[in-house]
Write a protein that holds these residues in place. Structure first.
Motif: not given
Length: 588
Positions: A465-469, A474-478, A505-510, A522-523
């Protein structure tokens, strides 16, 4: 004159818009110039008339119809606008034009007392809005078959009679040039007589497209045509130079064949357009070789990456040539995907490809780079071999289908911005078909990942969860955290972390591969992209102790001796438990 139709489900909302200021204060002095009976209440002229009264009058037949059955999008809204250089038309002239347009569209055919209820509202800048409700007085839905074509033909006559600017070329270019050519009445009757769902023209168009999909050159194209029972000839000028090409179905009726030129199938199936594709080329691969097992999954993952890049290209560079290339290439990808997918998936994928044909862009040169990338993906899919839809192949199929859904949505958005309503609707229809087949492939692996995600230890789940945030706005993560699909994504991130990857890093790339806002989930999109980019294996059910005991008993019974139970020592050792956060190896 230019005229475009829209469909809706809120009569009062449409009236509020018509009698309001408009989006740019372009609505001045709105008032009714024509209606179904000439006596509709007009809030623009009668101070005692209200929008609700007008709504109730228009919806009368709809209310009666809905007492027995459902009817969605019963509102028909058509704008008819004169050219900027045309003279200002009077209310009487607009009244006559409105009657002719609704008759041509099938809303209120001339001399039909049971036609739909409608009004025409005139605004100050030389245009009218026709608003109709699509239930007739005899409680039958209006027949709007080919309404746009019929209205266009009527507008051409109106322009000539009223001395207005002839915009028939503009209308033809916008609505007709790029889309598949329509079958004639005789062709439809023949198909009906033979009990076929498709006419010869339609069968040829689809067959030619499938033969072209990913083909490297003319020799391969001709061979694929022959495999489908399609004959091909090149027409030549007296000088011997080619002037075009024709196709026919080889039904064994010598001398009775019906030949269709490429231009009579679709604008992009003419000989020059076919040669243009071959000039663009397609990278890789040669036909499959023995020992290429697993290739069908690999090429689907690569095709999903190419599709994501195509969607990003339209976002970054929405020029017409780029979009033309992406649409053309996507149809090739879908045609090859249909040919190599499980039988249950082929019909929906084929429907998506046919819907996307109506989003093609006419009279423009496609960008070579984008065309080559998509054609190469189609060629890889074709020669990557069929997929059975299970295991790694099923996961790879879900990944590429998720990418194709989002690409169809991007294409729909582009057309909507251009004001191409029909093309936008066709792209949305393609996305709907793709969602259906995506659900068949994605359901099981997502359910397995969801179970794993809900069983994650709390520290591991908090870490993801911390990696996602940190990786997403913020709006996409929420939004992702609020989804049911978050557990599956958390399980995927934990698995990737265990394999030595950095979840952030994987989430940023995706997320950087675009178009998450329009995704149904989106998930789920992030889950497939992360698994593809980190090369994680397909999720499989974990064997329980009871499963292992049963497997061992069966093995002993079959061989008469003790063997290694399936799913235990015969498989690679389990990976170690994830280390503490400060000792996880990161790869950036």
């Amino acid at each position: 004159m230019i005229s475009k139709p829209k469909r809706g489900a809120n009569t009062l909302g449409a009236l509020v818009y018509l009698y309001g200021p408009g989006r740019a204060n372009e609505h001045t002095d709105p008032h009714i110039v024509a209606s179904w009976d000439g006596f509709a209440p007009d809030p623009g002229r009668d101070p005692e008339a209200t929008l609700r009264q007008l709504r109730d009058a228009l919806d009368l037949h709809v209310v009666r119809y809905r007492a027995k059955r459902e009817f969605d999008k019963h509102v028909y809204h058509r704008i008819v606008r004169a050219a900027d250089t045309d003279r200002t038309l009077s209310d009487e002239e607009w009244e006559a034009i409105a009657h002719r347009v609704v008759a041509a569209a099938g809303i209120a055919p001339e001399g039909d007392p049971d036609g739909c209820r409608w009004i025409a509202v005139h605004h100050g800048d030389n245009h009218i809005h026709i608003l109709a409700t699509l239930v007739r007085a005899d409680l039958i839905q209006a027949d709007l078959w080919e309404d746009q074509y019929k209205v266009e033909d009527e507008l051409t006559k109106i322009e000539r009679e009223y001395g207005l600017k002839d915009l028939s070329d503009t209308r033809t270019r916008e609505y007709r040039n790029a889309i598949p050519k329509r079958a004639k009445g005789a062709e439809l009757r023949k198909a009906q007589r033979l009990g076929r769902e498709e006419t010869d023209r339609d069968r040829l168009r689809v067959g030619v497209r499938r033969a072209l999909a990913g083909a490297a050159g003319e020799e391969e194209f001709h061979a694929r045509l022959a495999e489908q029972g399609i004959r091909f000839e090149i027409r030549r000028k007296p000088s011997g130079d080619p002037s075009g090409c024709t196709f026919t179905l080889d039904d064994g009726q010598v001398g009775k064949e019906v030949w269709f030129s490429g231009s009579k199938l679709a604008a992009d199936l003419t000989l020059p357009k076919i040669h243009e594709r071959f000039a663009v080329g397609a990278d890789e691969p040669a036909p499959g070789r023995p020992g290429d097992q697993g290739r069908s999954a690999t090429v689907r993952y690569r095709a999903s990456t190419t599709t994501d890049r195509a969607a990003a290209t339209i976002d970054d560079d929405p020029r017409t040539g780029q979009v033309a290339a992406v649409v053309s290439g996507t149809i090739e990808v879908l045609d090859t995907l249909a040919l190599t997918s499980p039988v249950l998936s082929r019909k929906e994928i084929n429907h998506a490809a046919r819907a996307l044909e109506y989003t093609a862009v006419a009279r423009t040169r496609a960008a070579r780079g984008e065309m080559r990338a998509m054609r190469s993906a189609a060629r890889e899919l074709l020669y990557g071999g069929p997929a059975d839809g299970s295991g790694e192949e099923g996961t790879a199929a879900a990944t590429v289908l998720a990418s194709l859904v989002l690409l169809a949505i991007v294409i729909a958005k582009w057309h909507a911005v251009q004001g191409h309503q029909r093309q936008a609707e066709a792209a949305h229809a393609a996305a709907t078909h793709l969602r259906t087949v995506y659900g068949r492939h994605a359901g099981r692996p997502l359910a397995l990942l969801d179970t794993r995600g809900r069983q994650l230890p709390e520290p591991v789940r908090d870490r993801q969860e911390a990696a996602l945030l940190q990786a997403l706005p913020a709006d996409q993560a929420a939004r992702v955290l609020a989804e049911d699909g978050w557990a599956a994504l958390a399980a995927t991130l934990a698995e990737a972390e265990q394999a030595g990857h950095d979840p952030q890093a994987l989430l940023t790339q995706a997320a950087g591969q675009r178009e998450l806002a329009s995704a149904d989930s989106p998930a789920a999109v992030l889950t497939w992209r992360v698994r593809r980019n980190s090369r994680l294996p397909a999720p499989v059910p974990k064997a329980t102790a009871e499963d292992r005991r049963t497997s061992a008993a069966r093995s002993r019974s079959a061989t008469g001796r003790t063997t290694t139970p399936a799913g235990t020592a015969a498989q690679p050792p389990r990976p170690p438990a994830p280390p503490a956060p400060d000792t996880v190896r990161r790869t950036r």
